[in-house]
Design an enzyme around this catalytic site. Structure first.
Site, short mmCIF file in Angstrom:
data_model
loop_
_atom_site.label_atom_id
_atom_site.label_comp_id
_atom_site.label_asym_id
_atom_site.label_seq_id
_atom_site.Cartn_x
_atom_site.Cartn_y
_atom_site.Cartn_z
N ASP A 1 -5.25 17.75 -15.11
CA ASP A 1 -4.66 16.58 -15.72
C ASP A 1 -4.55 16.50 -17.23
O ASP A 1 -5.20 17.43 -18.16
CB ASP A 1 -6.84 16.14 -15.67
CG ASP A 1 -6.68 14.68 -15.86
OD1 ASP A 1 -5.97 14.63 -16.88
OD2 ASP A 1 -7.63 14.01 -15.35
N LYS B 1 -5.77 5.18 -20.02
CA LYS B 1 -6.17 5.80 -20.94
C LYS B 1 -4.71 5.72 -21.76
O LYS B 1 -4.32 4.64 -22.38
CB LYS B 1 -6.43 6.69 -21.35
CG LYS B 1 -7.59 7.27 -20.42
CD LYS B 1 -8.93 7.17 -20.94
CE LYS B 1 -9.69 6.28 -19.47
NZ LYS B 1 -10.20 7.72 -18.92
N TYR C 1 -13.81 16.40 -17.24
CA TYR C 1 -14.03 15.32 -17.05
C TYR C 1 -15.12 14.46 -16.71
O TYR C 1 -15.39 15.10 -15.21
CB TYR C 1 -12.76 14.60 -16.49
CG TYR C 1 -12.77 12.69 -16.70
CD1 TYR C 1 -13.54 12.45 -17.82
CD2 TYR C 1 -13.12 11.99 -15.18
CE1 TYR C 1 -13.49 10.55 -18.06
CE2 TYR C 1 -13.62 10.93 -15.72
CZ TYR C 1 -13.47 9.94 -16.92
OH TYR C 1 -14.04 8.47 -16.94
N ARG D 1 0.72 -0.94 0.28
CA ARG D 1 0.26 -0.37 -0.46
C ARG D 1 1.17 0.93 -0.10
O ARG D 1 -0.14 2.46 -0.17
CB ARG D 1 -1.10 0.13 1.31
CG ARG D 1 -1.71 1.55 1.19
CD ARG D 1 -3.37 0.41 2.19
NE ARG D 1 -2.88 0.22 3.30
CZ ARG D 1 -2.67 0.91 4.07
NH1 ARG D 1 -1.79 2.25 4.35
NH2 ARG D 1 -2.60 -0.28 5.11
C1 LIG Z 1 -10.97 8.10 -17.80
C2 LIG Z 1 -10.08 10.01 -17.04
C3 LIG Z 1 -10.14 10.26 -15.87
C4 LIG Z 1 -10.60 8.77 -14.76
O1 LIG Z 1 -9.36 7.27 -15.02
P1 LIG Z 1 -9.85 6.26 -14.02
O2 LIG Z 1 -8.72 5.70 -14.64
O3 LIG Z 1 -11.48 5.74 -15.45
O4 LIG Z 1 -10.48 6.06 -12.99
C5 LIG Z 1 -9.93 11.62 -15.56
N1 LIG Z 1 -9.48 12.12 -16.45
C6 LIG Z 1 -9.68 12.19 -18.09
C7 LIG Z 1 -8.88 13.16 -18.29
C8 LIG Z 1 -9.99 10.58 -17.80
O5 LIG Z 1 -10.23 10.30 -19.82
#
Ligand SMILES: *Cc1c(COP(=O)(O)O)cnc(C)c1O
Length: 390
Positions: free
Chosen positions: A182, A207, A110, A57
């Site tokens: 992000d 992603k 998002y 963890r």
């Molecule tokens: C998918 C996504 C998230 C969230 O990520 P998860 O892996 O689904 O928790 C946050 N920000 C953006 C821009 C995303 O495309």
């Protein structure tokens, strides 16, 4: 071990020595914890992020390899890998904010992040002000004595708006507040927000970074070590740690990130250009094309215009639904950033709870289709999209 009975030997199998050679790739340390020869070293490891490995963890060698890799690509000093992108975002927001604090966020966010910020406001006594992603004056006007951070996205979903990172991060720095970015849609191959003054960069590694649609993961990267250590302590309490196998798959994906991003971007350019010339298409929202509101900024800030964009069908909602049921190669699915091309009709799926007016306020039409362009041959993709459009 031979002096022990079979029951004990089964629990403590011998481990072959690995000497005089090394594995080429990072091994998967599939272990929850680590054993020590020296109790003092163990005690030390429990309290700090850069001690010996002690417990999963906190981190793990495979997970640390991913943290080092992404911190290196972003130009940050350290990173915390998490079990999802939302895990990374929440580790940062909850790790840095407390009740009574104020946060400034860009308007187009998002969906999961927007929902989390609503919770922070509704249940945790944190205030929020939304500003455009490219308006440092609005950021300055929104700041209060209790403002802690500004939250931005390098490229937004689904309209691909590009944040003015240099302007917004510089304003945040002047005002003494942190900037969190992000950068999931951009990846460090298209933009490195630390070069523009960001303090924290978060990614959904689900992603592009992993890139193969086979895992859920996230990471938070920090410009400086003080902020990293503060959030690391909180992360060990929150329990958002990444799993070693997921970290290993992500490391594997990272090795081809540059090649994949080139192809995602060139395929997106090919499709966006053809879509823009098609009579069934009313508008294409790809920042590489001049009508896009972020076109000029994107040209300066990004070394590629990204692989995710939206387009509006002239026939509205009915055309959107018809398009979705007609594609054969492109897959109907949420998510993005994998090798496969995915399509989504926000009005009937991700944004179905919004009225037509609310959709319009988000810049989304009833005939808007989002496409996450994969790395297939561009002509095959166009053939599929063209037959679905007709
Ligand atoms: C998918 C996504 C998230 C969230 O990520 P998860 O892996 O689904 O928790 C946050 N920000 C953006 C821009 C995303 O495309």
């Amino acid at each position: 071990m031979t002096e022990f009975r079979p029951e004990t030997r089964a629990v403590h199998p011998p481990q072959p020595p690995v000497e005089n050679s090394r594995p080429i790739t990072m091994p998967i340390y599939q272990t929850s914890g680590f054993t020590f020869d020296d109790p003092a070293v163990m005690a030390d490891a429990m309290g700090r992020p850069d001690g010996a490995f002690v417990y999963g963890r906190y981190t793990n060698p495979t997970v640390r390899a991913l943290e080092l890799a992404v911190a290196g690509l972003e130009g940050g000093s350290a990173a915390i890998a998490t079990g999802s992108g939302m895990g990374a975002i929440n580790t940062v927001l909850l790790g840095l904010l407390k009740p009574g604090d104020h946060l400034i966020a860009q308007r187009s966010l998002y969906g999961g992040t927007a929902a989390m910020i609503s919770d922070l406001v509704g249940r945790f006594g944190i205030a929020v002000t939304y500003v455009p992603e490219n308006d440092p004056a609005a950021l300055r006007a929104a700041v209060r004595p209790e403002t802690r951070l500004v939250y931005l996205e390098t490229i937004s979903n689904p309209m691909a708006l590009v944040a003015d990172l240099p302007g917004m991060c510089a304003a945040a720095r002047e005002l003494g507040i942190l900037s969190v970015v992000d950068s999931t849609f951009a990846t460090p191959m298209l933009c490195r927000p630390f070069e523009h003054g960001a303090d924290v960069v978060v990614h959904s590694t689900t992603k592009f970074l992993s890139g193969h649609t086979d895992l859920v993961g996230g990471i938070a990267v920090f410009a400086g070590t003080a902020l990293y250590e503060k959030v690391w302590h909180f992360a060990t309490e929150l329990g958002t740690a990444a799993e070693p196998f997921t970290a290993w798959l992500t490391l594997r994906g990272l090795q081809t990130l540059a090649l994949r991003m080139e192809r995602h971007c060139s395929n997106a350019e090919f499709l966006a250009t053809r879509l823009a010339g098609h009579p069934a298409v009313a508008a294409v929202h790809w920042p590489g094309l001049p009508p896009h509101p972020s076109h000029e900024l994107a040209g300066k800030l990004l070394s590629g215009f990204g692989g995710v964009f939206s387009f509006d069908l002239a026939g509205g909602r009915a055309a959107g639904e018809r398009f979705m049921s007609s594609v054969r190669l492109a897959l109907l699915a949420p998510s993005l950033g994998g090798v496969e091309t995915l399509v989504l009709h926000p009005a009937t799926t991700s944004h179905r709870s919004l009225s037509a007016d609310e959709l319009a306020a988000n810049g989304i039409g009833e005939g808007t289709v989002r496409i996450a362009v994969g790395i297939e041959h561009p002509e095959d993709l166009w053939a599929d999209v063209a037959q679905a459009l007709s």
